[in-house]
Scaffold this motif. Structure first.
Motif, short mmCIF file in Angstrom:
data_model
loop_
_atom_site.label_atom_id
_atom_site.label_comp_id
_atom_site.label_asym_id
_atom_site.label_seq_id
_atom_site.Cartn_x
_atom_site.Cartn_y
_atom_site.Cartn_z
N GLU A 1 2.62 -5.46 6.06
CA GLU A 1 1.14 -6.09 4.74
C GLU A 1 1.94 -7.67 4.98
N PHE B 1 1.57 2.83 2.61
CA PHE B 1 1.12 3.90 3.50
C PHE B 1 1.19 2.77 4.44
N PRO C 1 -9.24 4.04 12.07
CA PRO C 1 -8.92 3.03 12.27
C PRO C 1 -10.26 2.20 11.08
N ASN D 1 1.74 -1.28 11.02
CA ASN D 1 0.90 -2.25 10.11
C ASN D 1 2.25 -3.48 9.72
N VAL E 1 1.68 3.19 8.76
CA VAL E 1 0.70 3.77 9.67
C VAL E 1 1.63 3.43 11.36
N SER F 1 1.10 -1.01 -0.11
CA SER F 1 0.19 -0.01 -0.37
C SER F 1 0.79 1.00 -0.05
N CYS G 1 -3.11 -4.80 11.07
CA CYS G 1 -3.40 -3.08 11.24
C CYS G 1 -1.96 -2.61 12.27
N ALA G 2 -2.16 -1.49 12.20
CA ALA G 2 -0.80 -1.00 13.73
C ALA G 2 -1.46 -0.77 14.64
N GLU G 3 -2.77 -1.32 14.80
CA GLU G 3 -3.80 -1.08 16.06
C GLU G 3 -3.81 -2.28 16.66
N1 THU Z 1 -4.26 0.70 8.16
C1 THU Z 1 -3.52 0.62 9.81
O1 THU Z 1 -2.59 -0.15 9.81
N2 THU Z 1 -4.42 1.80 10.47
C2 THU Z 1 -5.57 2.30 10.11
O2 THU Z 1 -6.23 2.56 10.83
C3 THU Z 1 -6.37 2.38 8.65
C4 THU Z 1 -5.09 1.31 7.59
C5 THU Z 1 -3.02 -0.09 7.16
C6 THU Z 1 -3.44 -1.58 6.84
C7 THU Z 1 -2.94 -1.52 5.42
O3 THU Z 1 -1.53 -2.04 5.65
C8 THU Z 1 -2.46 -0.09 4.88
O4 THU Z 1 -3.10 1.06 6.24
C9 THU Z 1 -3.53 0.54 3.78
O5 THU Z 1 -5.16 0.24 4.11
#
Ligand code: THU
Length: 126
Positions: free
Chosen positions: A39, A19, A80, A37, A21, A17, A48-50
């Motif tokens: 992947e 992206f 989230p 996060n 987090v 991604s 996810c990071a959470e």
């Molecule tokens: N993602 C998170 O880790 N936390 C969030 O609150 C939103 C999305 C991550 C999941 C994935 O690895 C990437 O962001 C793109 O969706």
């Protein structure tokens, strides 16, 4: 929490991604636990990071979340995902403040109960 979230975001594994987090959860004693996060080439296996922050908290023996801080590099703060809302709710014993932030410093604060109204809980199983 912001500093910790920004730091762990740098460790995110997000090659698909692009992206990264970072997330931090805080317990009633003020202790904080961070996650990023992670992947996977099999996309649904990514976490996810959470989820990482929650796992770190539980591994340390803590069981309650009072606040969450999430940071991403987007233009506006990222909430989230639905699954993480439920994961966070598992450890909510009272109101949980969720702060969503951008790397640039925009912050939005909501309660977890606003993000997940009518959450399924153990009380629904009796
Ligand atoms: N993602 C998170 O880790 N936390 C969030 O609150 C939103 C999305 C991550 C999941 C994935 O690895 C990437 O962001 C793109 O969706």
């Amino acid at each position: 929490m912001r500093e910790q979230a920004l730091q762990i975001r740098e460790k995110a594994y997000a090659p698909y991604s692009d992206f990264p987090v970072g997330a931090v959860v805080q317990t009633p004693s003020g202790e904080t636990f961070a996650g990023c996060n992670v992947e996977n080439v099999a996309y649904p296996e990514g976490t996810c990071a959470e989820a990482g922050a929650i796992a770190a908290m539980v591994a340390a023996g803590a069981r309650e979340i009072v606040a969450v801080y999430v940071v991403a590099g987007s233009d506006s703060p990222v909430p989230p995902c639905g699954g993480c809302r439920q994961k966070l709710a598992e450890f909510a014993k009272g109101p949980v403040r969720v702060t969503m932030a951008t790397v640039s410093g925009v912050e939005t604060e909501v309660l977890l109960s606003e993000l997940l109204p009518g959450a399924f809980g153990a009380e629904h199983m009796s």
